[in-house]
Design an enzyme around this catalytic site. Structure first.
Site, PDB file in Angstrom:
ATOM      1  CE  LYS A  59       0.929   1.524   4.299  1.00 48.97           C
ATOM      2  NZ  LYS A  59       1.713   2.710   4.514  1.00 48.97           N
ATOM      3  CG  ASP A  98      -1.063   0.677   8.197  1.00 45.74           C
ATOM      4  OD1 ASP A  98      -1.851   1.572   8.593  1.00 45.74           O
ATOM      5  OD2 ASP A  98       0.109   0.897   7.844  1.00 45.74           O
TER       6      ASP A  98
END
Ligand code: ATP
Length: 324
Positions: A35, A165
């Site tokens: 990401k 996350d």
């Protein structure tokens, strides 16, 4: 929920029609996508010592691959065996995948031994969420493997215990993340484009960067007075599929702190722009930097030039949300 003990035909149960999961003779493989943070705003410090964040997160096609294999119980087989092709990573409790698998085995009384192999392609400690994504992939893969039936929200809740996350990485895609990262709002899917990702070989400690985070690193009018990025100009640009518009909105509140320690990161951002990027920024707490390109030829040329001096350079694309 108890695991299904009849796992003989595990492939159909595991893979369904999910393109992220595919069977390979007796085991499953699952992709763990990297990401980047298109926007990363750091808000106030919380009583627990963490900061509240507001971030637009985007999955990229660059991924690790986890191979998860349940074994028939036999004397001497360890309940969990983790291997990784990157020898610098731990393969015990120090690895988030190990801890996620251990948690799932305990919480859902899985008695079948498991082996998991990580094919590591995402640079480690680079601001690309590799550990979180591997962890999420382990939770998703084991859920499927044993037919536990946990839905997206249950997997996100399980993931939060391993890192802020991880909930995002359960589905990935394009999301506004708030709180420490656990309050997720789906944003319009990112249009396709070419992204050059470069990771300098410098050690960056996320904890140290947050300790030094400076309130002045916020936008001039302060984050509280600006719209949440998902509903502001970034949200509009995503909705319109406007790649230059997206690139114009890149913002990372940690960049001034990291680049103060490592000015070469600023140099790399400038170089990407000179090479034709529509916009370039640092991801997470660094040191990775990404640049957006509208066409493949320009992106490939930039990749080629950067590779002459930097070992970890990737040509990649945005990845859409995948249901667990
Ligand atoms: P983030 O962007 O979420 O802050 P990061 O990309 O900066 O993460 P990671 O690659 O996730 O950092 O690694 C951070 C630390 O986590 C490493 O020092 C590593 O030892 C540890 N770690 C544990 N499990 C893993 C894993 N499966 N892959 C990578 N790192 C892991």
């Amino acid at each position: 929920m108890r695991p299904n003990s009849q796992n003989a035909n595990i492939h159909t149960a595991i893979c369904g029609k999910n393109p992220r999961l595919y069977p390979v003779g007796g085991f499953v493989q699952i992709k763990a996508f990297s990401k980047i943070n298109l926007i990363l705003e750091v808000l106030e410090r919380r009583p627990d010592g963490y900061h509240n964040l507001r971030s637009v997160m985007q999955s990229l096609a660059l991924h690790d691959t986890l191979t998860i294999k349940p074994h028939t119980p036999a004397k001497g087989t360890p309940p969990l065996r983790l291997t990784c092709d990157n020898p610098s990573l731990p393969t015990d409790e120090g690895n988030l995948v190990f801890r996620a698998a251990q948690y799932m085995a305990e919480a859902y009384a899985i008695s079948q031994p498991l082996s998991i192999h990580i094919e590591k392609r995402i640079p480690v400690a680079a601001g690309l969420g590799g550990g979180s994504s591997d962890c999420a992939a382990a939770l998703v893969g084991i859920n499927r493997c044993f037919g536990l039936g946990l839905d997206r929200d249950a997997l996100r809740e399980a993931g939060l215990r391993f890192g802020a996350d991880v909930p995002f990485c359960i589905t990935g895609g394009t999301m506004l993340a708030q709180g420490t990262g656990e309050i997720l709002t789906e944003l319009p899917p990112h249009p396709d484009c070419w992204i050059v990702l470069a990771c300098l070989p410098i050690p960056v400690s996320t904890g140290e960067i947050f300790r030094q985070v400076d309130a002045k690193a916020q936008p001039d009018d302060g984050p509280e007075s600006t719209p949440a990025p998902g509903v502001g100009p970034m949200g509009e640009a995503l909705k319109k599929g406007d790649i230059p518009g997206i690139a114009k909105e890149f913002f990372n509140a940690l960049a001034p702190v990291t680049t103060r320690m490592h000015p070469e990161i600023d140099g790399l951002i400038a170089q990407l722009r000179e090479l034709g990027a529509l916009g370039a920024a640092m991801s997470g707490s660094g040191p990775s930097v990404f640049g957006y390109f509208e066409n493949k030829a320009a992106a490939s040329a930039a990749e080629h030039i950067l590779k002459k001096t930097i070992k970890s350079v990737f040509l990649t694309r945005p990845e859409r949300m995948r249901l667990p």
